[in-house]
Design a protein around this motif. Sequence first.
Motif, PDB file in Angstrom:
ATOM      1  N   PHE A 296       0.827  -1.203   0.000  1.00 20.30           N
ATOM      2  CA  PHE A 296       0.000   0.000   0.000  1.00 20.30           C
ATOM      3  C   PHE A 296       0.862   1.255   0.000  1.00 20.30           C
ATOM      4  O   PHE A 296       0.551   2.233  -0.704  1.00 20.30           O
TER       5      PHE A 296
ATOM      6  N   LEU B   7      -7.954  -1.710  -4.165  1.00 14.65           N
ATOM      7  CA  LEU B   7      -7.046  -2.195  -3.125  1.00 14.65           C
ATOM      8  C   LEU B   7      -7.666  -2.035  -1.742  1.00 14.65           C
ATOM      9  O   LEU B   7      -7.586  -2.946  -0.908  1.00 14.65           O
TER      10      LEU B   7
ATOM     11  N   VAL C 194      -3.706  -8.761  -3.483  1.00 15.16           N
ATOM     12  CA  VAL C 194      -3.195  -7.470  -3.018  1.00 15.16           C
ATOM     13  C   VAL C 194      -1.943  -7.082  -3.798  1.00 15.16           C
ATOM     14  O   VAL C 194      -1.816  -5.962  -4.308  1.00 15.16           O
TER      15      VAL C 194
ATOM     16  N   ILE D 235      -2.765  -6.317  -7.610  1.00 12.12           N
ATOM     17  CA  ILE D 235      -3.406  -5.018  -7.846  1.00 12.12           C
ATOM     18  C   ILE D 235      -2.370  -3.902  -7.818  1.00 12.12           C
ATOM     19  O   ILE D 235      -2.376  -2.996  -8.661  1.00 12.12           O
ATOM     20  N   VAL D 236      -1.451  -3.966  -6.865  1.00 11.76           N
ATOM     21  CA  VAL D 236      -0.408  -2.933  -6.777  1.00 11.76           C
ATOM     22  C   VAL D 236       0.505  -2.992  -7.996  1.00 11.76           C
ATOM     23  O   VAL D 236       0.878  -1.960  -8.566  1.00 11.76           O
TER      24      VAL D 236
END
Length: 273
Positions: free
Chosen positions: A136, A197, A217, A220-221
Amino acid sequence: MVQYIANSLLTVFSMDLDYFFQVAPVAKDILSILIAAGWALLMGNLVFQAVRSMVSGLGFEGEDPKLLFTRTFVFAFLLLASQQICEIGLNISAQIIQMLQIPSSVTVTIPDESNFNIGASWLLIIIVGFVVMWQFVKLCFEVAERYVVTAVLVLMAPLAFGLGGSKSTEDIFKGWCRMFGSMCLLMATNVMFVKMLLSVLSYYPSGLDVLPWMVLVVTIVKVAKKADSILARIGLNPAMTGDPLGRGFPGAMTMMVVRSLVSNAAHTIGRNG
């Protein structure tokens, strides 16, 4: 910790450049200098191209004086309104971002020890939490970098309009237009990936579902970080951002977590069998 970072960085995902000019007040002085430089480029290019037209009989290629002066006259007005034109593009992207509805707060769930029926599950919890947080934070830094690139393009707008007065330099102006429009679209695309996310992080996995959850996760990043390359493949011209520094360690840790989960799951299934 992830939730605190997410709530603190939500303001980065908007297209409002007021925050940039607030924390970097020197940008206003730089903009004034670049506006003067844009006028110098526009007038200097007019004189240079006019001289080339006058000596065209000596073998130099020149432009039609009527078209040259007409283009310079038009781009003089565009140069005066360069910041307003950029504001229109930013407002269009801001409206799209507003329709996507950036959440006012973020709720992040991390698997606990009850999800792992193995020894030393606390270690896996720490690793999973670190991987999620790092992914993130990487996405937030990528979005912030694209935000700064967009702000710099707005600052450089007078120079781009100053070079649009002749056919010889219009490619530079067209390149700036394509990049500015692509970055506005890319900023709206960032919000889409951030919402996906955050939606995944708000889901609470159970049992072995934590494995595909972590893969999703990370994926997606990765796709969000490659959005500029994807837009470039379809014909747009966004700025290529991202620093390869530090990519190996989180990726290696992610692979270590995935292998550990698969190994322990196979061991548990075999023992139960």
